[in-house]
Write an enzyme that holds these catalytic residues in place. Sequence first.
Site: not given
Length: 114
Positions: A34, A22
């Site tokens: 993201c 992430h």
Amino acid sequence: MIEITVIRNQSEMIQSFAISGHAFFAKRGKDIVCAGVSAVSVGAINAVHALTGITPLIEHKEDGFLSCVIPDHLSDEANEKIQLLLEGMVVSLKTIEEEYGQHIQITFKKQEVE
């Protein structure tokens, strides 16, 4: 950090890619890094299927992992289209990496055996 690995065969064609991690650029739901990586990568996979009829081998997990493997023994025409779409994905991901390099890293590797 989002880690992307693109694997090319001996002919420099993209054989597979994997994305994990992430970005932690912002809170969940507001993380543009993201979101950008997801949109570009899933969009490329969808384009491969929609424009060539070829379905790559895909693995997707809730933790952010995505892998895509292009099948072997495709026609030259199908492979050429797929490569163009995946190279476009790489250009877009590199653009994100240039702007947000502390949140995304792309690594290129050669496939050891074809």
